[in-house]
Motif scaffolding. Structure first.
Motif, PDB file in Angstrom:
ATOM      1  N   LYS A  17       6.433 -24.285  14.501  1.00  0.00           N
ATOM      2  CA  LYS A  17       5.008 -23.532  13.939  1.00  0.00           C
ATOM      3  C   LYS A  17       4.185 -24.813  13.493  1.00  0.00           C
ATOM      4  O   LYS A  17       2.894 -24.537  13.719  1.00  0.00           O
ATOM      5  N   VAL A  18       4.945 -25.398  12.782  1.00  0.00           N
ATOM      6  CA  VAL A  18       4.131 -26.820  12.179  1.00  0.00           C
ATOM      7  C   VAL A  18       3.783 -27.478  13.190  1.00  0.00           C
ATOM      8  O   VAL A  18       2.452 -27.950  13.154  1.00  0.00           O
ATOM      9  N   LYS A  19       4.250 -27.920  14.393  1.00  0.00           N
ATOM     10  CA  LYS A  19       3.889 -28.655  15.346  1.00  0.00           C
ATOM     11  C   LYS A  19       2.669 -28.137  16.079  1.00  0.00           C
ATOM     12  O   LYS A  19       1.678 -28.657  16.284  1.00  0.00           O
ATOM     13  N   ALA A  20       2.829 -26.757  16.348  1.00  0.00           N
ATOM     14  CA  ALA A  20       1.558 -26.193  16.934  1.00  0.00           C
ATOM     15  C   ALA A  20       0.210 -26.080  15.846  1.00  0.00           C
ATOM     16  O   ALA A  20      -0.641 -26.195  16.660  1.00  0.00           O
ATOM     17  N   GLN A  21       0.598 -25.999  14.803  1.00  0.00           N
ATOM     18  CA  GLN A  21      -0.510 -25.865  13.756  1.00  0.00           C
ATOM     19  C   GLN A  21      -1.118 -27.499  13.997  1.00  0.00           C
ATOM     20  O   GLN A  21      -2.435 -27.693  13.782  1.00  0.00           O
ATOM     21  N   GLU A  22      -0.308 -28.530  13.769  1.00  0.00           N
ATOM     22  CA  GLU A  22      -0.907 -29.630  13.744  1.00  0.00           C
ATOM     23  C   GLU A  22      -1.629 -30.016  15.319  1.00  0.00           C
ATOM     24  O   GLU A  22      -2.829 -30.553  15.267  1.00  0.00           O
ATOM     25  N   LEU A  23      -1.294 -29.506  16.489  1.00  0.00           N
ATOM     26  CA  LEU A  23      -1.958 -29.665  17.752  1.00  0.00           C
ATOM     27  C   LEU A  23      -3.164 -28.992  17.539  1.00  0.00           C
ATOM     28  O   LEU A  23      -4.322 -29.347  18.203  1.00  0.00           O
ATOM     29  N   GLN A  24      -3.238 -27.877  17.004  1.00  0.00           N
ATOM     30  CA  GLN A  24      -4.467 -26.796  16.860  1.00  0.00           C
ATOM     31  C   GLN A  24      -5.446 -27.669  15.920  1.00  0.00           C
ATOM     32  O   GLN A  24      -6.579 -27.636  16.308  1.00  0.00           O
ATOM     33  N   ASN A  25      -5.068 -28.046  15.038  1.00  0.00           N
ATOM     34  CA  ASN A  25      -6.025 -28.887  14.020  1.00  0.00           C
ATOM     35  C   ASN A  25      -6.473 -30.177  14.718  1.00  0.00           C
ATOM     36  O   ASN A  25      -7.643 -30.350  14.529  1.00  0.00           O
ATOM     37  N   LYS A  26      -5.778 -31.040  15.274  1.00  0.00           N
ATOM     38  CA  LYS A  26      -6.172 -31.840  15.966  1.00  0.00           C
ATOM     39  C   LYS A  26      -7.336 -31.811  16.960  1.00  0.00           C
ATOM     40  O   LYS A  26      -8.198 -32.292  17.053  1.00  0.00           O
ATOM     41  N   LEU A  27      -7.046 -30.718  17.697  1.00  0.00           N
ATOM     42  CA  LEU A  27      -8.127 -30.271  18.708  1.00  0.00           C
ATOM     43  C   LEU A  27      -9.171 -29.637  18.111  1.00  0.00           C
ATOM     44  O   LEU A  27     -10.335 -30.050  18.680  1.00  0.00           O
TER      45      LEU A  27
ATOM     46  N   LYS B 251     -14.969 -33.107  26.382  1.00  0.00           N
ATOM     47  CA  LYS B 251     -13.840 -32.342  27.212  1.00  0.00           C
ATOM     48  C   LYS B 251     -12.622 -32.569  27.082  1.00  0.00           C
ATOM     49  O   LYS B 251     -12.235 -33.907  26.822  1.00  0.00           O
ATOM     50  N   PHE B 252     -11.886 -31.781  27.102  1.00  0.00           N
ATOM     51  CA  PHE B 252     -10.303 -31.924  26.954  1.00  0.00           C
ATOM     52  C   PHE B 252      -9.713 -31.948  28.246  1.00  0.00           C
ATOM     53  O   PHE B 252      -9.310 -30.854  28.800  1.00  0.00           O
ATOM     54  N   HIS B 253      -9.498 -33.078  28.951  1.00  0.00           N
ATOM     55  CA  HIS B 253      -8.919 -33.155  30.301  1.00  0.00           C
ATOM     56  C   HIS B 253      -7.681 -33.083  30.455  1.00  0.00           C
ATOM     57  O   HIS B 253      -6.911 -32.617  31.457  1.00  0.00           O
ATOM     58  N   ALA B 254      -6.854 -33.506  29.327  1.00  0.00           N
ATOM     59  CA  ALA B 254      -5.389 -33.899  29.724  1.00  0.00           C
ATOM     60  C   ALA B 254      -4.644 -32.781  28.525  1.00  0.00           C
ATOM     61  O   ALA B 254      -4.010 -33.380  27.593  1.00  0.00           O
ATOM     62  N   LEU B 255      -4.751 -31.665  28.566  1.00  0.00           N
ATOM     63  CA  LEU B 255      -3.910 -31.006  27.763  1.00  0.00           C
ATOM     64  C   LEU B 255      -2.744 -30.344  28.384  1.00  0.00           C
ATOM     65  O   LEU B 255      -1.784 -29.593  27.411  1.00  0.00           O
ATOM     66  N   TYR B 256      -2.362 -30.255  29.575  1.00  0.00           N
ATOM     67  CA  TYR B 256      -1.274 -29.724  30.008  1.00  0.00           C
ATOM     68  C   TYR B 256      -0.036 -30.244  29.450  1.00  0.00           C
ATOM     69  O   TYR B 256       0.896 -29.515  29.183  1.00  0.00           O
ATOM     70  N   ASP B 257      -0.214 -31.518  29.349  1.00  0.00           N
ATOM     71  CA  ASP B 257       1.148 -32.065  28.711  1.00  0.00           C
ATOM     72  C   ASP B 257       1.591 -31.885  27.451  1.00  0.00           C
ATOM     73  O   ASP B 257       2.728 -31.509  26.713  1.00  0.00           O
ATOM     74  N   LYS B 258       0.526 -31.185  26.562  1.00  0.00           N
ATOM     75  CA  LYS B 258       0.811 -30.692  25.192  1.00  0.00           C
ATOM     76  C   LYS B 258       1.148 -29.191  25.245  1.00  0.00           C
ATOM     77  O   LYS B 258       1.648 -28.571  24.469  1.00  0.00           O
ATOM     78  N   ILE B 259       0.478 -28.526  26.297  1.00  0.00           N
ATOM     79  CA  ILE B 259       0.590 -26.830  26.246  1.00  0.00           C
ATOM     80  C   ILE B 259       1.833 -26.752  26.944  1.00  0.00           C
ATOM     81  O   ILE B 259       2.440 -25.803  26.590  1.00  0.00           O
ATOM     82  N   TYR B 260       2.579 -27.423  27.894  1.00  0.00           N
ATOM     83  CA  TYR B 260       3.791 -26.994  28.397  1.00  0.00           C
ATOM     84  C   TYR B 260       4.843 -27.452  27.533  1.00  0.00           C
ATOM     85  O   TYR B 260       6.162 -27.420  28.087  1.00  0.00           O
ATOM     86  N   ARG B 261       4.537 -28.096  26.606  1.00  0.00           N
ATOM     87  CA  ARG B 261       5.840 -28.407  25.730  1.00  0.00           C
ATOM     88  C   ARG B 261       6.524 -26.996  25.410  1.00  0.00           C
ATOM     89  O   ARG B 261       6.154 -26.079  24.880  1.00  0.00           O
ATOM     90  N   GLU B 262       7.799 -27.046  25.324  1.00  0.00           N
ATOM     91  CA  GLU B 262       8.789 -26.108  25.203  1.00  0.00           C
ATOM     92  C   GLU B 262       8.574 -25.548  23.804  1.00  0.00           C
ATOM     93  O   GLU B 262       8.523 -24.222  23.779  1.00  0.00           O
ATOM     94  N   ASP B 263       8.464 -26.168  22.903  1.00  0.00           N
ATOM     95  CA  ASP B 263       8.297 -25.778  21.230  1.00  0.00           C
ATOM     96  C   ASP B 263       6.923 -25.069  21.317  1.00  0.00           C
ATOM     97  O   ASP B 263       6.766 -24.207  20.690  1.00  0.00           O
ATOM     98  N   ILE B 264       6.035 -25.604  22.044  1.00  0.00           N
ATOM     99  CA  ILE B 264       4.432 -24.748  21.937  1.00  0.00           C
ATOM    100  C   ILE B 264       4.602 -23.689  22.465  1.00  0.00           C
ATOM    101  O   ILE B 264       3.938 -22.748  22.101  1.00  0.00           O
TER     102      ILE B 264
END
Length: 118
Positions: free
Chosen positions: A11-21, A32-45
């Motif tokens: 949950k904390v890691k997902a919130q950190e990612l959301q905040n950065k974006l 433009k956010f071209h390279a989000l796949y590597d962040k979205i397919y993380r298992e924890d996310i």
């Protein structure tokens, strides 16, 4: 030394990612956010996303599949693994969103999902 992650680590890691974006988008609205796949397919996310949908008791989408049917028929593990695999291979294609219009204070209608008010 391997430290054990707290229960709310994903949950904390997902919130950190959301905040950065969010901050990056606010800083430059044309970015433009071209390279989000590597962040979205993380298992924890993905697991955190599933927990949120399940926790909000999300309804079935345009495909009519409900949370209960996912749990009973295929299982949460299989769902997350399949989505992750599709994202990693770049072949994930979500179904279109269901269109619904809601009334505005001025009596007009606004489609749900529109990011602007007309």
């Amino acid at each position: 030394m391997n430290a054990v992650n707290p229960a709310n680590y994903a949950k904390v890691k997902a919130q950190e990612l959301q905040n950065k974006l969010y901050l990056a988008a606010k800083e430059n609205p044309h970015r433009k956010f071209h390279a989000l796949y590597d962040k979205i397919y993380r298992e924890d996310i993905l697991w955190e996303a599933w927990r949120r949908v399940k926790g909000n008791r999300g309804s079935g989408g345009v495909d009519g599949i409900t949370i209960d049917s996912i749990i009973k028929e295929n299982g949460e593990q299989q769902l997350v693994e399949e989505i992750r695999d599709q994202l990693m291979r770049g072949i994930y294609r979500p179904l279109p969103a269901r269109r619904k219009e809601i009334p505005k204070p001025d009596g007009k209608l606004r489609r749900v999902g529109d990011s602007y008010y007309t």
